[in-house]
Design a protein around this motif. Sequence first.
Motif, PDB file in Angstrom:
ATOM      1  N   SER A 199      33.728  30.344   2.045  1.00 28.72           N
ATOM      2  CA  SER A 199      34.958  31.034   2.763  1.00 28.72           C
ATOM      3  C   SER A 199      34.437  32.635   2.863  1.00 28.72           C
ATOM      4  O   SER A 199      35.076  32.940   4.038  1.00 28.72           O
ATOM      5  CB  SER A 199      36.284  30.832   1.585  1.00 28.72           C
ATOM      6  OG  SER A 199      35.613  31.276   0.347  1.00 28.72           O
ATOM      7  N   PRO A 200      33.695  33.267   2.039  1.00 28.26           N
ATOM      8  CA  PRO A 200      33.306  34.676   2.572  1.00 28.26           C
ATOM      9  C   PRO A 200      32.599  34.587   3.981  1.00 28.26           C
ATOM     10  O   PRO A 200      33.052  35.513   4.893  1.00 28.26           O
ATOM     11  CB  PRO A 200      32.552  35.102   1.377  1.00 28.26           C
ATOM     12  CG  PRO A 200      32.880  34.323   0.074  1.00 28.26           C
ATOM     13  CD  PRO A 200      33.327  32.860   0.833  1.00 28.26           C
ATOM     14  N   THR A 229      32.632  32.184   5.987  1.00 24.80           N
ATOM     15  CA  THR A 229      33.421  31.672   7.261  1.00 24.80           C
ATOM     16  C   THR A 229      34.467  32.788   7.791  1.00 24.80           C
ATOM     17  O   THR A 229      34.713  32.920   8.873  1.00 24.80           O
ATOM     18  CB  THR A 229      34.394  30.537   6.727  1.00 24.80           C
ATOM     19  OG1 THR A 229      33.592  29.504   6.191  1.00 24.80           O
ATOM     20  CG2 THR A 229      35.223  29.930   7.962  1.00 24.80           C
ATOM     21  N   LEU A 230      34.931  33.469   6.845  1.00 25.49           N
ATOM     22  CA  LEU A 230      35.949  34.594   7.160  1.00 25.49           C
ATOM     23  C   LEU A 230      35.430  35.894   8.180  1.00 25.49           C
ATOM     24  O   LEU A 230      35.463  36.069   9.126  1.00 25.49           O
ATOM     25  CB  LEU A 230      36.287  35.403   5.907  1.00 25.49           C
ATOM     26  CG  LEU A 230      37.211  36.676   6.250  1.00 25.49           C
ATOM     27  CD1 LEU A 230      38.330  36.297   7.123  1.00 25.49           C
ATOM     28  CD2 LEU A 230      37.515  37.323   5.095  1.00 25.49           C
ATOM     29  N   SER A 265      34.462  33.969  11.553  1.00 24.22           N
ATOM     30  CA  SER A 265      35.628  33.955  12.262  1.00 24.22           C
ATOM     31  C   SER A 265      35.911  35.248  12.780  1.00 24.22           C
ATOM     32  O   SER A 265      36.391  35.470  14.188  1.00 24.22           O
ATOM     33  CB  SER A 265      36.979  33.557  11.391  1.00 24.22           C
ATOM     34  OG  SER A 265      36.606  32.334  10.829  1.00 24.22           O
ATOM     35  N   ILE A 266      35.814  36.353  12.296  1.00 25.96           N
ATOM     36  CA  ILE A 266      36.093  37.813  12.646  1.00 25.96           C
ATOM     37  C   ILE A 266      35.180  38.212  13.781  1.00 25.96           C
ATOM     38  O   ILE A 266      35.535  38.729  14.982  1.00 25.96           O
ATOM     39  CB  ILE A 266      36.261  38.835  11.690  1.00 25.96           C
ATOM     40  CG1 ILE A 266      37.252  38.335  10.583  1.00 25.96           C
ATOM     41  CG2 ILE A 266      36.469  40.139  12.178  1.00 25.96           C
ATOM     42  CD1 ILE A 266      38.655  38.460  11.443  1.00 25.96           C
ATOM     43  N   LYS A 279      42.047  40.419   8.977  1.00 28.80           N
ATOM     44  CA  LYS A 279      40.873  40.293   7.972  1.00 28.80           C
ATOM     45  C   LYS A 279      41.272  40.924   6.779  1.00 28.80           C
ATOM     46  O   LYS A 279      41.010  40.242   5.696  1.00 28.80           O
ATOM     47  CB  LYS A 279      39.492  40.564   8.476  1.00 28.80           C
ATOM     48  CG  LYS A 279      38.251  40.578   7.648  1.00 28.80           C
ATOM     49  CD  LYS A 279      37.244  41.182   8.212  1.00 28.80           C
ATOM     50  CE  LYS A 279      36.056  41.337   6.899  1.00 28.80           C
ATOM     51  NZ  LYS A 279      36.277  42.194   5.977  1.00 28.80           N
ATOM     52  N   ALA A 326      43.547  37.375   5.482  1.00 28.24           N
ATOM     53  CA  ALA A 326      42.543  36.212   5.369  1.00 28.24           C
ATOM     54  C   ALA A 326      41.976  36.483   4.072  1.00 28.24           C
ATOM     55  O   ALA A 326      41.281  35.372   3.364  1.00 28.24           O
ATOM     56  CB  ALA A 326      41.801  36.200   6.436  1.00 28.24           C
ATOM     57  N   GLU A 327      41.555  37.678   3.595  1.00 25.61           N
ATOM     58  CA  GLU A 327      40.970  37.873   2.591  1.00 25.61           C
ATOM     59  C   GLU A 327      41.573  37.423   1.127  1.00 25.61           C
ATOM     60  O   GLU A 327      40.812  37.015   0.200  1.00 25.61           O
ATOM     61  CB  GLU A 327      40.229  39.301   2.188  1.00 25.61           C
ATOM     62  CG  GLU A 327      39.264  39.773   3.295  1.00 25.61           C
ATOM     63  CD  GLU A 327      38.475  40.826   2.691  1.00 25.61           C
ATOM     64  OE1 GLU A 327      38.831  41.364   1.611  1.00 25.61           O
ATOM     65  OE2 GLU A 327      37.587  41.259   3.078  1.00 25.61           O
ATOM     66  N   HIS A 348      42.659  34.374   0.664  1.00 23.74           N
ATOM     67  CA  HIS A 348      42.268  33.118   0.541  1.00 23.74           C
ATOM     68  C   HIS A 348      40.779  32.729   0.414  1.00 23.74           C
ATOM     69  O   HIS A 348      40.350  31.807   0.665  1.00 23.74           O
ATOM     70  CB  HIS A 348      43.001  32.244   1.907  1.00 23.74           C
ATOM     71  CG  HIS A 348      44.253  32.549   2.213  1.00 23.74           C
ATOM     72  ND1 HIS A 348      45.200  31.778   1.460  1.00 23.74           N
ATOM     73  CD2 HIS A 348      44.969  33.327   3.035  1.00 23.74           C
ATOM     74  CE1 HIS A 348      46.501  32.227   1.691  1.00 23.74           C
ATOM     75  NE2 HIS A 348      46.294  33.108   2.892  1.00 23.74           N
ATOM     76  N   VAL A 349      40.068  33.933   0.267  1.00 20.92           N
ATOM     77  CA  VAL A 349      38.500  33.930   0.300  1.00 20.92           C
ATOM     78  C   VAL A 349      38.240  33.862  -1.270  1.00 20.92           C
ATOM     79  O   VAL A 349      38.907  34.639  -2.038  1.00 20.92           O
ATOM     80  CB  VAL A 349      38.068  35.134   0.850  1.00 20.92           C
ATOM     81  CG1 VAL A 349      36.597  34.847   0.502  1.00 20.92           C
ATOM     82  CG2 VAL A 349      38.108  34.966   2.318  1.00 20.92           C
TER      83      VAL A 349
END
Length: 297
Positions: free
Chosen positions: A215-216, A218-219, A222-223, A286, A290-291, A293-294
């Motif tokens: 997930s980190p 992926t975040l 994504s950005i 971000k 979003a963070e 859910h990381v």
Amino acid sequence: MAFKSSLQAAQVRVAYLLVTPATLLLFLLLIGPLLVVFGLSFTDWQFGSDTLEFIGLRNYAQIFADETFRRSFGNTCIYTLVTVPLTIFMGLGVALLIESGQSLKKFYRAVFFLPVMTCSVAMAITWEFVLHPRVGLAAHILPLFGLGGFELLHNENTVLITLCGIGIWQNMGFNMVLFMAGLSGIPKELHEAAALDGAESGWSRFWLVTWPLLSPVTLFVSIITTIRSFQVFDAVHVLTQGGPNNASEVLIYTMFKEAFEFFRTGYASAITVIFLLCVLGFTLIKTYVAEKHVHYN
């Protein structure tokens, strides 16, 4: 006591002295140009003109009333909504396939990363030959699937989706490398423990172990992919120049035309400010949304 205070004051002066070059460079190369662009967005200055006049928010009012800008902004959003998820999932899929194999890993990594390393203008010229409606490779392959007669870059209905395909092809390798770096940091013992706990299928282990620990990455992907998609320019400039009928006009290309073809620097600066606000919005999403859910552990 006086000696200690004098020593601390000297250390503070040295600290300020050491950070001064970096602060000056930050102002000259980043903050200064941003302030100039922000200031010009409130003027009617044209490139080469000796005078300028403060006109307040007139440039912004004109932008939001401009049909070309609305089309450009809409095309950029569509391009981003199409390319970002596909680029991310295809990059992740290729990374998983390469990591699961036992041979030719370096070869596959080089093949998929090659479009990222190649000059984007050269690649756009190559795509122009590939998609040529009479002599291009597409002109010979598409009829085999009943799609003959399409001029992909000269049709309002297909030009934007064609540019999306080129963007996905060009950026997928970059995301693949980032996901492979993330996959290499996941201990194999976690997959073995998950298998002992009942996660026997590969999909179960991916969903319970790999995906949360990625997930980190992926975040971050994504950005970065979203910002890169908002910056699309080279392919549009080389292949379509925003046509036909503004069907492929995007934000950066509109900014380029206003600044370097029409020389309306104040108007182009206002478009630049809107673009920077969009990038700032992605960064804030971000940081504050979003963070949460990381999973970092």
